[in-house]
Design a protein around this motif. Structure first.
Motif, PDB file in Angstrom:
ATOM      1  N   GLY A 135       0.699  -1.059   0.069  1.00 33.78           N
ATOM      2  CA  GLY A 135       0.372   0.260   0.284  1.00 33.78           C
ATOM      3  C   GLY A 135       0.847   1.503   0.140  1.00 33.78           C
ATOM      4  N   ALA A 136       1.960   1.089   0.520  1.00 34.18           N
ATOM      5  CA  ALA A 136       3.513   1.984   0.350  1.00 34.18           C
ATOM      6  C   ALA A 136       3.328   2.659  -1.004  1.00 34.18           C
ATOM      7  N   LYS A 137       3.236   3.320  -2.229  1.00 31.48           N
ATOM      8  CA  LYS A 137       3.532   4.178  -2.778  1.00 31.48           C
ATOM      9  C   LYS A 137       4.408   4.779  -2.757  1.00 31.48           C
ATOM     10  N   PHE A 138       5.590   6.018  -2.565  1.00 35.73           N
ATOM     11  CA  PHE A 138       6.347   6.426  -1.844  1.00 35.73           C
ATOM     12  C   PHE A 138       6.601   6.239  -0.399  1.00 35.73           C
ATOM     13  N   VAL A 139       7.971   5.815  -1.392  1.00 32.34           N
ATOM     14  CA  VAL A 139       9.299   6.242   0.553  1.00 32.34           C
ATOM     15  C   VAL A 139      10.259   6.649   0.421  1.00 32.34           C
ATOM     16  N   GLU A 140      10.621   7.855   0.943  1.00 28.15           N
ATOM     17  CA  GLU A 140      12.337   8.167   0.329  1.00 28.15           C
ATOM     18  C   GLU A 140      12.441   8.937   1.640  1.00 28.15           C
ATOM     19  N   ARG A 141      14.013   8.759   2.036  1.00 28.61           N
ATOM     20  CA  ARG A 141      14.652   9.287   3.403  1.00 28.61           C
ATOM     21  C   ARG A 141      15.951  10.151   2.245  1.00 28.61           C
ATOM     22  N   VAL A 142      15.510  11.898   2.890  1.00 27.91           N
ATOM     23  CA  VAL A 142      16.528  12.945   2.774  1.00 27.91           C
ATOM     24  C   VAL A 142      17.107  13.358   4.173  1.00 27.91           C
ATOM     25  N   ALA A 143      17.355  14.249   3.964  1.00 28.71           N
ATOM     26  CA  ALA A 143      18.536  15.048   5.203  1.00 28.71           C
ATOM     27  C   ALA A 143      18.212  16.551   4.920  1.00 28.71           C
ATOM     28  N   VAL A 144      18.141  17.246   6.175  1.00 29.52           N
ATOM     29  CA  VAL A 144      18.288  18.979   5.820  1.00 29.52           C
ATOM     30  C   VAL A 144      19.615  19.504   6.889  1.00 29.52           C
ATOM     31  N   ASN A 145      20.276  19.235   6.231  1.00 28.72           N
ATOM     32  CA  ASN A 145      22.146  19.124   7.055  1.00 28.72           C
ATOM     33  C   ASN A 145      23.011  20.276   5.829  1.00 28.72           C
ATOM     34  N   THR A 146      22.365  20.147   5.039  1.00 24.38           N
ATOM     35  CA  THR A 146      22.887  20.733   3.952  1.00 24.38           C
ATOM     36  C   THR A 146      21.990  21.602   2.782  1.00 24.38           C
ATOM     37  N   PRO A 147      22.875  22.533   2.224  1.00 19.62           N
ATOM     38  CA  PRO A 147      22.093  23.335   0.909  1.00 19.62           C
ATOM     39  C   PRO A 147      21.403  22.190   0.837  1.00 19.62           C
ATOM     40  N   ALA A 148      22.303  21.287  -0.396  1.00 16.63           N
ATOM     41  CA  ALA A 148      22.222  20.484  -1.177  1.00 16.63           C
ATOM     42  C   ALA A 148      21.095  19.375  -0.526  1.00 16.63           C
ATOM     43  N   ASN A 149      21.084  18.897   0.430  1.00 13.95           N
ATOM     44  CA  ASN A 149      19.904  17.941   0.998  1.00 13.95           C
ATOM     45  C   ASN A 149      19.045  18.817   0.884  1.00 13.95           C
ATOM     46  N   ILE A 150      18.685  19.347   1.564  1.00 14.36           N
ATOM     47  CA  ILE A 150      17.935  20.947   1.582  1.00 14.36           C
ATOM     48  C   ILE A 150      16.697  20.906   0.374  1.00 14.36           C
ATOM     49  N   ARG A 151      17.235  21.565  -0.554  1.00 11.66           N
ATOM     50  CA  ARG A 151      16.787  21.238  -1.699  1.00 11.66           C
ATOM     51  C   ARG A 151      16.329  19.998  -2.585  1.00 11.66           C
ATOM     52  N   LYS A 152      16.831  19.046  -1.952  1.00  9.76           N
ATOM     53  CA  LYS A 152      16.774  17.501  -2.458  1.00  9.76           C
ATOM     54  C   LYS A 152      15.332  16.809  -1.690  1.00  9.76           C
ATOM     55  N   ALA A 153      15.653  17.735  -0.374  1.00  7.88           N
ATOM     56  CA  ALA A 153      14.737  16.806   1.106  1.00  7.88           C
ATOM     57  C   ALA A 153      13.270  17.206   0.233  1.00  7.88           C
ATOM     58  N   LYS A 154      12.514  19.203  -0.542  1.00 14.95           N
ATOM     59  CA  LYS A 154      11.548  19.611  -1.318  1.00 14.95           C
ATOM     60  C   LYS A 154      10.904  19.227  -2.002  1.00 14.95           C
ATOM     61  N   LYS A 155      12.013  18.669  -2.496  1.00 19.22           N
ATOM     62  CA  LYS A 155      12.155  18.132  -3.748  1.00 19.22           C
ATOM     63  C   LYS A 155      11.313  16.003  -3.733  1.00 19.22           C
ATOM     64  N   ALA A 156      11.717  15.209  -2.704  1.00 18.83           N
ATOM     65  CA  ALA A 156      10.991  14.359  -2.697  1.00 18.83           C
ATOM     66  C   ALA A 156       8.879  14.353  -1.816  1.00 18.83           C
ATOM     67  N   ILE A 157       9.518  15.960  -0.958  1.00 17.34           N
ATOM     68  CA  ILE A 157       8.139  16.425  -0.017  1.00 17.34           C
ATOM     69  C   ILE A 157       6.786  16.567  -1.726  1.00 17.34           C
ATOM     70  N   LYS A 158       7.692  17.318  -1.733  1.00 12.92           N
ATOM     71  CA  LYS A 158       7.028  17.953  -3.266  1.00 12.92           C
ATOM     72  C   LYS A 158       5.833  16.478  -4.406  1.00 12.92           C
ATOM     73  N   LYS A 159       7.285  15.867  -4.326  1.00 10.85           N
ATOM     74  CA  LYS A 159       6.912  14.499  -4.945  1.00 10.85           C
ATOM     75  C   LYS A 159       6.098  13.070  -4.030  1.00 10.85           C
TER      76      LYS A 159
END
Length: 246
Positions: free
Chosen positions: A171-195
């Motif tokens: 039943g899980a259709k989207f699962v991703e792990r991100v981090a917010v410790n660097t500017p680059a990771n913050i950008r990736k985190a936002k992309k994952a949240i939006k998806k």
């Protein structure tokens, strides 16, 4: 000459000053969630659920309809709301002590049923609000108020990896792990949240983003040291990346 606006606060956030400790990255995660809600045009249809923990006052910070839930029960509350209002966008905002301990059954069963809700799971490897106790996500040898000599794997088991666990559920259709410790990771985190949010909007099923976050106060570190610890200690055990996308 007209002034050029280079940045403004998301309209999905209130003007309330947050209660989070200096260096805590909950505020960064709030910002990303709010920006995604605003950019997807769902502010007027969004309903958030925050349970007990550091996120307990999230209703003061997100400028959307918010509910409080008992400790660990946010997925159950979200399920009820989404089933009564299937046209609304429903999300939970939960910490690791909440989601991976008292609320483990709730999140697993919500994923198993394929509930069309989205979860933001903040993993800072410790119980933050209640005094810095060991959590299911606390790393081996990590010192907490209830593991003063460090977590003993033989006695307490190894930290649970929720993204890996939930990715095995149909039943899980989207699962991703991100981090917010660097500017680059913050950008990736936002992309994952939006998806993740788009998965719900497309009616596919359950989605979750696990966010590795710092807790300088309970880790006994400076904010800078805490961000480095996320990189050197947390990420090696909790690898970043997409674990499922259907």
């Amino acid at each position: 000459m007209a002034e050029k606006i280079v940045y403004k606060k998301s309209e999905a956030l209130t003007d309330m000053e947050t209660h989070y400790c200096p260096g805590c990255t909950h505020g960064v995660i709030h910002k990303l969630v709010a920006e995604c809600i605003e950019e997807l045009g769902i502010k007027n249809d969004a309903i958030g659920i925050a349970p007990v923990g550091c996120s307990v006052l999230a209703y003061k910070y997100f400028d959307v309809d918010m509910f409080e839930a008992a400790h660990g029960r946010a997925p159950a509350v979200a399920t009820g709301i989404k089933r009564v209002h299937p046209d609304k966008f429903v999300f939970t905002y939960q910490g690791d002590g909440d989601l991976a301990s008292i609320g483990t059954a709730e999140i697993v069963q919500a994923a198993h049923r394929g509930e069309k809700i989205s979860t933001i799971f903040v993993n800072n490897a410790i119980y933050g609000m209640t005094g810095g106790q060991m959590a299911p996500t606390t790393l081996v040898n990590q010192v907490t108020t209830t593991s003063p000599y460090g977590r003993d794997a033989d006695w307490c088991g190894k930290p649970i990896r929720m993204s890996e666990l939930l990715s095995t559920i149909d039943g899980a259709k989207f699962v991703e792990r991100v981090a917010v410790n660097t500017p680059a990771n913050i950008r990736k985190a936002k992309k994952a949240i939006k998806k993740c949010f788009e998965v719900q909007l497309e009616g596919k099923g359950f989605g979750i983003v696990e966010v590795l976050s710092s807790c300088p106060t309970n880790w006994g570190m400076t904010p800078v040291e805490a961000l480095k610890w996320v990189e050197t200690d947390m990420i090696p055990y909790y690898p970043l990346g997409n674990y499922k996308e259907v």
